[in-house]
Design a protein around this motif. Structure first.
Motif, PDB file in Angstrom:
ATOM      1  N   ALA A 114       0.839  -1.211   0.000  1.00  0.00           N
ATOM      2  CA  ALA A 114       0.000   0.000   0.000  1.00  0.00           C
ATOM      3  C   ALA A 114       0.868   1.252   0.000  1.00  0.00           C
ATOM      4  CB  ALA A 114      -0.935  -0.004   1.209  1.00  0.00           C
ATOM      5  N   LEU A 115       1.865   1.284   0.863  1.00  0.00           N
ATOM      6  CA  LEU A 115       2.714   2.468   1.007  1.00  0.00           C
ATOM      7  C   LEU A 115       3.516   2.759  -0.256  1.00  0.00           C
ATOM      8  CD1 LEU A 115       3.838   1.634   4.602  1.00  0.00           C
ATOM      9  CD2 LEU A 115       2.401   3.584   3.937  1.00  0.00           C
ATOM     10  N   ALA A 116       4.020   1.710  -0.898  1.00  0.00           N
ATOM     11  CA  ALA A 116       4.805   1.896  -2.117  1.00  0.00           C
ATOM     12  C   ALA A 116       3.973   2.569  -3.205  1.00  0.00           C
ATOM     13  CB  ALA A 116       5.344   0.551  -2.599  1.00  0.00           C
ATOM     14  N   SER A 117       2.645   2.387  -3.140  1.00  0.00           N
ATOM     15  CA  SER A 117       1.769   3.046  -4.119  1.00  0.00           C
ATOM     16  C   SER A 117       1.142   4.325  -3.552  1.00  0.00           C
ATOM     17  CB  SER A 117       0.684   2.082  -4.595  1.00  0.00           C
ATOM     18  OG  SER A 117      -0.165   1.720  -3.535  1.00  0.00           O
ATOM     19  N   GLY A 118       1.655   4.792  -2.393  1.00  0.00           N
ATOM     20  CA  GLY A 118       1.216   6.080  -1.845  1.00  0.00           C
ATOM     21  C   GLY A 118      -0.064   6.035  -1.044  1.00  0.00           C
ATOM     22  N   LYS A 119      -0.488   4.831  -0.600  1.00  0.00           N
ATOM     23  CA  LYS A 119      -1.755   4.698   0.128  1.00  0.00           C
ATOM     24  C   LYS A 119      -1.537   4.308   1.584  1.00  0.00           C
ATOM     25  CE  LYS A 119      -4.238   3.396  -3.994  1.00  0.00           C
ATOM     26  NZ  LYS A 119      -4.166   2.321  -4.942  1.00  0.00           N
ATOM     27  N   GLN A 120      -2.511   4.654   2.424  1.00  0.00           N
ATOM     28  CA  GLN A 120      -2.504   4.268   3.831  1.00  0.00           C
ATOM     29  C   GLN A 120      -2.810   2.776   3.954  1.00  0.00           C
ATOM     30  OE1 GLN A 120      -5.998   5.030   6.482  1.00  0.00           O
ATOM     31  NE2 GLN A 120      -4.545   6.217   7.699  1.00  0.00           N
ATOM     32  N   TYR A 121      -2.278   2.153   5.005  1.00  0.00           N
ATOM     33  CA  TYR A 121      -2.650   0.789   5.355  1.00  0.00           C
ATOM     34  C   TYR A 121      -3.037   0.781   6.824  1.00  0.00           C
ATOM     35  CZ  TYR A 121      -2.552  -4.074   6.666  1.00  0.00           C
ATOM     36  OH  TYR A 121      -2.909  -5.301   7.161  1.00  0.00           O
ATOM     37  N   CYS A 122      -4.215   0.263   7.132  1.00  0.00           N
ATOM     38  CA  CYS A 122      -4.639   0.024   8.508  1.00  0.00           C
ATOM     39  C   CYS A 122      -5.167  -1.402   8.575  1.00  0.00           C
ATOM     40  CB  CYS A 122      -5.729   0.997   8.953  1.00  0.00           C
ATOM     41  SG  CYS A 122      -5.134   2.673   9.210  1.00  0.00           S
ATOM     42  N   GLY A 123      -4.677  -2.160   9.532  1.00  0.00           N
ATOM     43  CA  GLY A 123      -5.121  -3.538   9.693  1.00  0.00           C
ATOM     44  C   GLY A 123      -4.148  -4.324  10.542  1.00  0.00           C
ATOM     45  N   PRO A 124      -4.334  -5.641  10.575  1.00  0.00           N
ATOM     46  CA  PRO A 124      -3.444  -6.480  11.386  1.00  0.00           C
ATOM     47  C   PRO A 124      -2.066  -6.566  10.744  1.00  0.00           C
ATOM     48  CG  PRO A 124      -4.979  -7.832  10.145  1.00  0.00           C
ATOM     49  CD  PRO A 124      -5.383  -6.404   9.912  1.00  0.00           C
ATOM     50  N   ILE A 125      -1.045  -6.629  11.602  1.00  0.00           N
ATOM     51  CA  ILE A 125       0.328  -6.702  11.107  1.00  0.00           C
ATOM     52  C   ILE A 125       1.186  -7.409  12.150  1.00  0.00           C
ATOM     53  CG2 ILE A 125       1.361  -4.566  12.004  1.00  0.00           C
ATOM     54  CD1 ILE A 125       1.470  -5.442   8.334  1.00  0.00           C
ATOM     55  N   ASP A 126       2.242  -8.059  11.714  1.00  0.00           N
ATOM     56  CA  ASP A 126       3.203  -8.701  12.611  1.00  0.00           C
ATOM     57  C   ASP A 126       4.456  -7.834  12.636  1.00  0.00           C
ATOM     58  OD1 ASP A 126       5.754 -10.537  12.819  1.00  0.00           O
ATOM     59  OD2 ASP A 126       4.120 -11.617  13.814  1.00  0.00           O
ATOM     60  N   VAL A 127       4.852  -7.406  13.835  1.00  0.00           N
ATOM     61  CA  VAL A 127       6.075  -6.619  13.991  1.00  0.00           C
ATOM     62  C   VAL A 127       7.016  -7.410  14.895  1.00  0.00           C
ATOM     63  CG1 VAL A 127       7.099  -4.456  14.793  1.00  0.00           C
ATOM     64  CG2 VAL A 127       4.845  -4.440  13.705  1.00  0.00           C
ATOM     65  N   LEU A 128       8.097  -7.884  14.332  1.00  0.00           N
ATOM     66  CA  LEU A 128       9.098  -8.662  15.061  1.00  0.00           C
ATOM     67  C   LEU A 128       8.460  -9.794  15.863  1.00  0.00           C
ATOM     68  CD1 LEU A 128      11.353  -5.692  16.294  1.00  0.00           C
ATOM     69  CD2 LEU A 128      11.756  -7.202  14.350  1.00  0.00           C
ATOM     70  N   GLY A 129       7.467 -10.486  15.242  1.00  0.00           N
ATOM     71  CA  GLY A 129       6.847 -11.642  15.863  1.00  0.00           C
ATOM     72  C   GLY A 129       5.673 -11.356  16.788  1.00  0.00           C
ATOM     73  N   THR A 130       5.250 -10.113  16.886  1.00  0.00           N
ATOM     74  CA  THR A 130       4.123  -9.737  17.740  1.00  0.00           C
ATOM     75  C   THR A 130       2.996  -9.174  16.882  1.00  0.00           C
ATOM     76  OG1 THR A 130       5.657  -9.238  19.543  1.00  0.00           O
ATOM     77  CG2 THR A 130       3.442  -8.335  19.737  1.00  0.00           C
ATOM     78  N   ALA A 131       1.755  -9.588  17.165  1.00  0.00           N
ATOM     79  CA  ALA A 131       0.588  -9.135  16.400  1.00  0.00           C
ATOM     80  C   ALA A 131       0.110  -7.772  16.888  1.00  0.00           C
ATOM     81  CB  ALA A 131      -0.539 -10.150  16.524  1.00  0.00           C
TER      82      ALA A 131
END
Length: 162
Positions: free
Chosen positions: A120-137
């Motif tokens: 999403a970001l690479a195309s200039g758009k916002q992303y909101c939703g679930p994501i894993d950051v360094l193994g944590t949801a």
């Protein structure tokens, strides 16, 4: 009766404050607002972050690389993780973060994973939703940060642990 009403109102206020504090869209809006108050975003020169040479990201006259007051303020006020990434070629690199590595150090110099948010970001758009950051949801929001010409030069991120 007055005492009970005061307690009820205090509880309601705490509930409303907590609900706001854990709203990813409200939290990202606060982070972006704090950055905008500093000044317009721009990239100028380079800087070393986490052992890597990356573009130096400024808001107004303040360099954001290795500056943690804004992201730490988001943690304090919203109990959220927060990061500012700078675009370095095709990558987004953490230059200011309160996200810690397993060793307990700030995760500066690390890259945004190639995931739904990246696309999403690479195309200039916002992303909101679930994501894993360094193994944590996390419930997260990422916003592209654009310069005066509309080019994506950086990204803001917040996450509330699930």
């Amino acid at each position: 009766m007055n005492f009970k009403r005061t307690l009820l109102l205090a509880g309601l206020t705490a509930f409303v404050s907590q609900a706001h504090a854990y709203d990813p869209k409200a939290t990202i809006a606060d982070l972006d607002g704090r950055l905008a108050k500093i000044g317009a975003p721009r990239v100028e020169g380079t800087d070393t972050v986490g052992g890597k040479e990356v573009p130096a990201l400024f808001f107004g006259n303040r360099k954001i690389n290795n500056n943690f007051d804004v992201v730490d303020g988001i943690r304090k006020d919203h109990k959220a993780t927060a990061t500012v990434f700078v675009r370095a070629g095709d990558e987004f690199v953490r230059v200011s973060t309160n996200v810690l590595t397993p060793e307990g150090k700030r995760g500066t110099g690390t890259q945004l994973a190639r995931n739904d948010a990246y696309a999403a970001l690479a195309s200039g758009k916002q992303y909101c939703g679930p994501i894993d950051v360094l193994g944590t949801a996390f419930d997260a929001c990422y916003n592209p940060i654009k310069d005066g010409t509309g080019k994506v030069i950086a990204v803001s991120y917040i996450g509330h642990k699930k």
